[in-house]
Design a protein around this motif. Structure first.
Motif, short mmCIF file in Angstrom:
data_model
loop_
_atom_site.label_atom_id
_atom_site.label_comp_id
_atom_site.label_asym_id
_atom_site.label_seq_id
_atom_site.Cartn_x
_atom_site.Cartn_y
_atom_site.Cartn_z
N LEU A 190 56.44 19.45 29.68
CA LEU A 190 55.31 19.56 29.08
C LEU A 190 55.29 18.56 27.97
N LEU A 191 53.90 17.73 27.83
CA LEU A 191 53.66 16.90 26.84
C LEU A 191 52.38 17.35 26.12
N GLU A 192 52.42 17.18 24.99
CA GLU A 192 51.10 17.49 24.09
C GLU A 192 50.05 16.07 24.08
N ASP A 193 48.75 16.44 24.31
CA ASP A 193 47.97 15.28 24.41
C ASP A 193 47.96 14.43 23.11
N PRO A 194 48.20 13.16 23.31
CA PRO A 194 47.78 12.44 21.95
C PRO A 194 46.76 12.68 20.99
N ALA A 195 45.59 13.01 21.73
CA ALA A 195 44.44 13.13 20.79
C ALA A 195 44.61 14.62 19.94
N SER A 196 45.45 15.72 20.72
CA SER A 196 45.50 16.77 19.95
C SER A 196 46.43 16.57 18.87
N LYS A 197 47.53 15.58 18.93
CA LYS A 197 48.47 15.31 17.88
C LYS A 197 47.80 14.76 16.54
N GLU A 198 46.77 13.94 16.98
CA GLU A 198 46.08 13.10 16.07
C GLU A 198 45.33 14.17 15.23
N ARG A 199 44.58 14.95 16.06
CA ARG A 199 43.84 16.12 15.17
C ARG A 199 44.53 16.73 14.30
N LYS A 200 45.90 17.25 14.81
CA LYS A 200 46.75 18.05 13.88
C LYS A 200 47.20 17.10 12.84
N LEU A 201 47.63 15.98 12.91
CA LEU A 201 48.03 15.20 11.87
C LEU A 201 46.74 14.93 10.54
N VAL A 202 45.54 14.74 11.10
CA VAL A 202 44.19 14.77 10.28
C VAL A 202 44.17 16.15 9.53
N ASN A 203 44.42 17.08 10.17
CA ASN A 203 44.12 18.48 9.70
C ASN A 203 45.35 18.72 8.68
N LYS A 204 46.58 18.12 8.97
CA LYS A 204 47.75 18.41 7.92
C LYS A 204 47.34 17.73 6.78
N SER A 205 46.98 16.39 6.90
CA SER A 205 46.63 15.41 5.75
C SER A 205 45.45 16.34 4.97
N ASN A 206 44.43 16.71 5.54
CA ASN A 206 43.49 17.38 4.86
C ASN A 206 43.91 18.55 4.38
N ASP A 207 44.69 19.39 4.77
CA ASP A 207 45.05 20.33 4.05
C ASP A 207 46.19 20.21 2.70
N ARG A 208 47.01 19.06 3.01
CA ARG A 208 47.68 18.23 1.81
C ARG A 208 46.80 18.10 0.56
N VAL A 209 45.58 17.22 0.96
CA VAL A 209 44.65 16.87 -0.26
C VAL A 209 44.05 18.11 -0.69
N TYR A 210 43.67 19.03 -0.04
CA TYR A 210 43.18 20.25 -0.44
C TYR A 210 43.89 21.16 -1.57
N LEU A 211 45.33 21.11 -1.03
CA LEU A 211 46.22 21.73 -1.85
C LEU A 211 46.55 21.24 -3.21
N GLN A 212 46.56 19.74 -3.22
CA GLN A 212 46.76 19.17 -4.20
C GLN A 212 45.50 19.18 -5.37
N ALA A 213 44.35 19.08 -4.79
CA ALA A 213 43.22 19.35 -5.62
C ALA A 213 43.09 20.59 -5.97
N TYR A 214 43.39 21.69 -5.29
CA TYR A 214 43.48 23.16 -5.95
C TYR A 214 44.42 23.24 -6.81
N ASP A 215 45.50 22.81 -6.76
CA ASP A 215 46.56 22.78 -7.88
C ASP A 215 46.15 22.20 -8.97
N ALA A 216 45.61 21.11 -9.05
CA ALA A 216 45.05 20.29 -10.08
C ALA A 216 43.88 21.20 -10.85
N VAL A 217 43.01 21.67 -10.37
CA VAL A 217 42.17 22.69 -10.72
C VAL A 217 42.85 23.85 -11.45
N MET A 218 43.91 24.47 -10.76
CA MET A 218 44.61 25.55 -11.36
C MET A 218 45.30 25.28 -12.69
#
Length: 275
Positions: A119-147
C-alpha cells in the motif's frame, strides 16, 4: 346397452408465480454501478469463495486483512481505509510490482492466501498533507504571538486602570506617566501589526488591536484633562490699578492739572519809556 359416465375434464393448473428477487445496487470505488455484494450472502460469489488472508505492507506497518478471494482491490481499499485512516482515493495498491485497479478481482490477479500487497500513499495526498501541516504550523505561531501580546496588554491594562483611579482621586500631575504608558501600548500595537495571521488567529489579533486602541484613547483623555487642570491652577500675579494720582505743586506729573491753579499774569497800563 351400457351407459358410460362422462368424466369432467380437469383444467390445467396455472404455474405458480415466481417472485423476482430485488437487486440492490452500489457504486464501486471506480464509479461503476454494479450489483451490491454482501460478503457471506451473495450466492454467486462469496458463499462458495474461500476466505484468504492478505498481508498488506504500508511504510513500516503491516496489516493482515481477511477477504473472500472474489473481492476486488476496491473492496480491499475500503477495509484499509478503516485500518489506516487513509481515504480510498489516496491509496495505491501494488501486487507483484504492478498497480491494480479498483475493479480488478483478487483471485483473477493471482492473490492467494498469505499473499503480500503493498500500500502506497498517492504523492498528491502527501503534498496536500505537507501543505496542511505547514499551514497549521504558521497558524500556531501566529496564534502564540497574539497570545504573548495579550499577556503584555493585560499587565499594562492594570496600570491604565490605576492611573484613571488616581486622577479621579485628585492626582493631577500625571502627564509624564501617561506618555510612558502610551508609548508602551503603541509598541504592543506595532507587534500586532507585524503578525501575519489567518482564521481564528486573525480574529484574535483584531480583538487585541481594538483593545489597545481603547486603552490609548483613555490615556489621551486623561492627558488632556490633566493638562487643563494644570493650566487652571497656575498662579497669576494680581495687578492693582488705582485712580489716585500724586499732585505736585507745579502740576507736573499729573494727568490733570490742579483745579486751584490760576493765571498769575497781570496786565498793566504803565509802560516804560526809553530815550
Amino acid at each position: 346397452m351400457i351407459l358410460m359416465k362422462k368424466s369432467k375434464k380437469s383444467k390445467p393448473k396455472a404455474p405458480p408465480q415466481q417472485i423476482e428477487p430485488t437487486i440492490d445496487w452500489e457504486v464501486r470505488p471506480g464509479g461503476m454501478l454494479v450489483q451490491k455484494r454482501l460478503f457471506g450472502s451473495d450466492p454467486g460469489c462469496d458463499d462458495t469463495a474461500p476466505i484468504i488472508n492478505i498481508k498488506v505492507s504500508h511504510d513500516s506497518f503491516h496489516h493482515h486483512i481477511s477477504l473472500p478471494s472474489t473481492s476486488s482491490f476496491g473492496d480491499l481499499k475500503e477495509v484499509l481505509a478503516r485500518e489506516t485512516n487513509l481515504e480510498t482515493k489516496d491509496q495505491r495498491l501494488l501486487f507483484r510490482g504492478k498497480e491494480k485497479g479498483d475493479e480488478e478481482r483478487l483471485d483473477m490477479a493471482g492473490v492467494k492466501d498469505m499473499s503480500k500487497v503493498i500500500l502506497l500513499e498517492d504523492p498528491a495526498s502527501k503534498e496536500r498533507k505537507l501543505v496542511n501541516k505547514s499551514n497549521d504550523r504558521v497558524y500556531l505561531q501566529a496564534y502564540d504571538a497574539v497570545m504573548k501580546v495579550r499577556s503584555e496588554v493585560d499587565k499594562l491594562s492594570h496600570k491604565v486602570v490605576a492611573m484613571e483611579t488616581s486622577f479621579k482621586k485628585g492626582v493631577k500631575n500625571l502627564e509624564k506617566e501617561v506618555e510612558v504608558l502610551t508609548e508602551l501600548l503603541m509598541k504592543e500595537l506595532l507587534k500586532l501589526d507585524g503578525i501575519e495571521a489567518e482564521g481564528e488567529a486573525k480574529a484574535q489579533r483584531r480583538v487585541e488591536v481594538r483593545r489597545v486602541q481603547g486603552y490609548v484613547d483613555i490615556l489621551d483623555n486623561l492627558k488632556m484633562l490633566a493638562r487643563a487642570s494644570h493650566m487652571n491652577e497656575r498662579v497669576v500675579p494680581a495687578v492693582s490699578v488705582t485712580t489716585k494720582w500724586q499732585t505736585f505743586d507745579s502740576g507736573v506729573g499729573s494727568l490733570n492739572a490742579p483745579n486751584d491753579i490760576r493765571m498769575s499774569t497781570k496786565i498793566t497800563s504803565d509802560w516804560e519809556q526809553f530815550e
